[in-house]
Scaffold this motif. Structure first.
Motif, PDB file in Angstrom:
ATOM      1  N   ILE A   1       8.367  -0.374 -20.118  1.00 55.50           N
ATOM      2  CA  ILE A   1       8.101  -0.666 -21.535  1.00 55.50           C
ATOM      3  C   ILE A   1       6.793  -1.452 -21.632  1.00 55.50           C
ATOM      4  N   ILE A   2       5.926  -0.965 -22.467  1.00 57.54           N
ATOM      5  CA  ILE A   2       4.649  -1.683 -22.659  1.00 57.54           C
ATOM      6  C   ILE A   2       4.436  -1.950 -24.151  1.00 57.54           C
ATOM      7  N   PRO A   3       3.752  -3.053 -24.465  1.00 56.91           N
ATOM      8  CA  PRO A   3       3.500  -3.323 -25.894  1.00 56.91           C
ATOM      9  C   PRO A   3       2.625  -2.214 -26.486  1.00 56.91           C
ATOM     10  N   ARG A   4       2.985  -1.801 -27.702  1.00 54.13           N
ATOM     11  CA  ARG A   4       2.160  -0.781 -28.368  1.00 54.13           C
ATOM     12  C   ARG A   4       0.772  -1.358 -28.614  1.00 54.13           C
ATOM     13  N   SER A   5      -0.211  -0.475 -28.544  1.00 50.17           N
ATOM     14  CA  SER A   5      -1.599  -0.946 -28.639  1.00 50.17           C
ATOM     15  C   SER A   5      -1.926  -1.452 -30.045  1.00 50.17           C
ATOM     16  N   LYS A   6      -2.953  -2.284 -30.088  1.00 52.02           N
ATOM     17  CA  LYS A   6      -3.382  -2.851 -31.369  1.00 52.02           C
ATOM     18  C   LYS A   6      -3.852  -1.728 -32.301  1.00 52.02           C
TER      19      LYS A   6
ATOM     20  N   LYS B   1       7.592  -4.889 -27.637  1.00 46.68           N
ATOM     21  CA  LYS B   1       6.885  -3.655 -28.023  1.00 46.68           C
ATOM     22  C   LYS B   1       5.891  -3.927 -29.161  1.00 46.68           C
ATOM     23  N   HIS B   2       6.248  -4.887 -30.019  1.00 42.75           N
ATOM     24  CA  HIS B   2       5.416  -5.160 -31.201  1.00 42.75           C
ATOM     25  C   HIS B   2       4.539  -6.397 -31.035  1.00 42.75           C
TER      26      HIS B   2
ATOM     27  N   PHE C   1      -1.100  -0.177 -34.342  1.00 45.15           N
ATOM     28  CA  PHE C   1      -0.689  -0.933 -35.531  1.00 45.15           C
ATOM     29  C   PHE C   1      -1.749  -0.852 -36.623  1.00 45.15           C
TER      30      PHE C   1
ATOM     31  N   ASN D   1       1.601  -6.793 -30.147  1.00 45.29           N
ATOM     32  CA  ASN D   1       0.240  -6.639 -30.671  1.00 45.29           C
ATOM     33  C   ASN D   1       0.174  -6.716 -32.192  1.00 45.29           C
ATOM     34  N   SER D   2       1.326  -6.576 -32.832  1.00 42.91           N
ATOM     35  CA  SER D   2       1.317  -6.686 -34.298  1.00 42.91           C
ATOM     36  C   SER D   2       1.564  -8.116 -34.749  1.00 42.91           C
TER      37      SER D   2
END
Lengths: 230, 197
Positions: free
Chosen positions: A25-30, B68-69, A33, B71-72
Motif C-alpha cells: 500500500i502506498i500513499p496516493r500521489s499529490k 493512502k490519503h 488529489f 498526500n491530501s
C-alpha cells in the motif's frame, strides 16, 4: 454499564505496518488529489455554464416574446425548467465538493443555491445580450425532441400572407425574401400602389438576436408579391 | 534497528513532521499510529458497542485509509482532527453496514469525565457517585446522536470547538449550539426520568 478495559487492547501499529508492506500500500500521489479536486471544480464550472446558457435562452425568449405569441406557453416553459433543474444539480454537486474545507465548514444548500443562481443570472443575461441565447435556442431544436425554437414558433405563427404578414428579410432596399425563399418587391412608401395588389409585412427577421428584437418595432411596408400569390 | 536516542528523537517529532516523513518511509507512520491508537480506540468505543476485534478492524481501516490519503492532508491543519474525522466516518460506516444504530458506551476512566459535564451532576445530589455516572451515561445514550457526539468530543475527549468543527464537519457556531442544546437535552431527560425535580 459496558466498559472497555484500557489494557485489553494492544498495539496494532505493527500489524498495520506489516499490512502496508505486505499489500504494498502506498500513499496516493499529490497529483491524483490535485486532479480529482480539479475535476470537481471543472464539473461545477460546467454546471454553472449550462445553468447560465439555459438562463440566456430564457432571457432571449422573454425579451422577444411578442403579443402574437404570448399565448404559446411552450415558448417559456422548457428552459426555465432546465435552468431550475441544472441549478439544483449544480448546488448538490457544490455541497459534495465543499464538504471538506479547512475548518470543516460545510456551506448550506441554500447558500450554494443562491450563489449559483445569482452567478447564472448575471452570466446568462450577459450571454443573451451578446446573442448566445438566440444561438442556443435555435440549435437546441435539433437535439431536444419536441422542442420548438423561438424562431420556428415565430415564423409559423406570424408568416401568414393571407392575414397580410410575411416573415423574411430585405436583401436590398426593395427586394424582400420570405423564409421560404420567395422574393417580394417592396416599393418605397412614396410609390403609389393599389391596396389589393400588395401584402403588408410587419417587421423583419434575420439570424441575429438583435434583428429578432427589432421585430417588436412594427413597421408597415407595402410589398408586391413575386412568389406564390403573384 | 533504531537506537534509543533515535527513537526518542523520532517520537519528539510533531504530527505534521511525522506525516511528511511517513510519505518517504512507512516506518515513521508507526509512530503516528502508536500516538493515536489508544485515543482512537477510546473514541470508537465511546461511539458505540463494538467488540475488541471490531475496534481493531475499524482502527486498521482508519490508519490504512489515512495512509493512502496522506498526500491530501493539509499540513497547516491539525493531524489529530483529521485522523479523528476518518475514525469517526469509519465507525459510522461500520454501523451503517451492520444496520445498527450506534449507541455510545463508556470507557474505563470515563466516570470522572461524565461527572464533570457542566450543570449535570450537581443536579443529582441524592444519589451516589457510581449511580450518578450510570444515570448520566444512560441519559447521554438517549439524546440525539448529533448532540451526543459533540458532548463526547468536548467533555470526554477534551476537544476544542475548532477540533470538533473539523472532525464533525460542522461550523463553529453549530458546535456551540449543539453543545448547549445537548446539555439542555440531558437535563430534560433527567427530569423526564424523575432523577431531577
Amino acid at each position: 454499564m459496558d466498559t472497555y478495559t484500557k489494557n485489553s487492547h494492544h498495539s496494532c501499529s505493527k500489524k498495520i505496518i506489516e499490512r502496508i508492506n505486505n499489500e504494498n500500500i502506498i500513499p496516493r500521489s499529490k497529483s491524483y488529489f490535485l486532479a480529482t479536486e480539479g475535476l470537481k471544480w471543472i464539473i461545477i464550472g460546467m454546471l454553472i455554464v449550462i445553468t447560465s446558457l439555459a438562463w440566456a435562452v430564457v432571457v432571449f425568449r422573454l425579451m422577444n416574446i411578442g403579443e402574437y405569441i404570448k399565448n404559446d406557453y411552450s415558448i417559456t416553459l422548457f428552459f426555465p425548467l432546465m435552468w431550475l433543474g441544472v441549478l439544483i444539480v449544480s448546488s448538490l454537486c457544490g455541497m459534495y465538493v465543499f464538504r471538506y474545507t479547512s475548518k470543516g465548514y460545510k456551506p448550506s444548500l441554500f447558500t450554494l443555491f443562491v450563489l449559483n443562481g445569482t452567478s447564472s443570472l448575471v452570466i446568462g443575461t450577459g450571454l443573451s445580450i451578446i446573442g448566445v441565447g438566440y444561438i442556443i435556442d435555435s440549435q437546441s431544436e435539433r437535439v431536444i425532441p419536441l422542442h420548438r425554437s423561438f424562431e420556428h414558433i415565430y415564423i409559423t405563427t406570424l408568416n401568414n400572407p393571407n392575414k397580410g404578414n410575411l416573415i423574411g428579410h430585405f436583401n436590398s432596399d426593395t427586394i424582400f425574401i420570405d423564409h421560404k425563399g420567395n422574393h417580394w418587391i417592396a416599393p418605397s412608401k412614396k410609390q403609389s400602389v393599389k391596396p389589393q395588389e400588395f401584402i403588408i409585412i410587419q417587421g423583419t427577421l434575420s439570424t441575429s438576436s438583435k434583428k429578432i428584437h427589432s421585430i417588436q418595432k412594427i413597421k408597415t411596408f407595402h410589398i408586391k408579391g413575386k412568389g406564390v400569390w403573384e | 534497528m533504531n537506537t534509543s536516542s533515535e527513537l526518542l528523537q523520532q517520537t519528539s517529532l510533531s504530527d505534521n513532521e511525522l506525516v511528511t516523513y511517513s510519505l518517504r518511509e512507512s516506518h515513521y507512520y508507526s509512530i503516528l499510529i502508536e500516538r493515536y491508537e489508544e485515543r482512537l480506540t477510546r473514541y470508537i468505543h465511546r461511539l458505540g458497542l463494538v467488540t475488541k476485534e471490531d475496534i481493531e478492524d475499524i482502527l486498521q481501516e482508519t490508519f490504512i485509509n489515512a495512509y493512502k490519503h496522506l498526500n491530501s492532508f493539509n499540513t497547516s491543519l491539525s493531524f489529530s482532527s483529521w485522523i479523528y474525522r476518518i475514525a469517526h466516518n469509519q465507525t459510522i460506516s461500520f454501523f451503517r453496514k451492520r444496520n445498527v444504530r450506534p449507541e455510545g458506551h463508556l470507557y474505563d476512566g470515563d466516570d470522572e469525565k461524565v461527572l464533570s459535564i457542566p450543570d449535570i451532576s450537581d443536579t443529582l445530589s441524592e444519589v451516589t457517585k457510581k449511580e450518578s455516572v450510570h444515570i448520566i451515561h444512560s441519559a447521554l445514550m438517549r439524546i440525539e446522536s448529533k448532540y451526543r457526539n459533540v458532548i463526547m468530543l468536548h467533555d470526554l475527549e477534551g476537544m476544542s470547538y475548532d477540533e470538533i468543527s473539523d472532525i464533525l464537519q460542522i461550523p463553529l457556531g453549530t458546535v456551540a449550539t449543539h453543545l448547549s442544546r445537548g446539555r439542555e437535552a440531558l437535563k430534560k431527560d433527567l427530569i423526564q426520568h424523575g432523577y431531577v425535580h
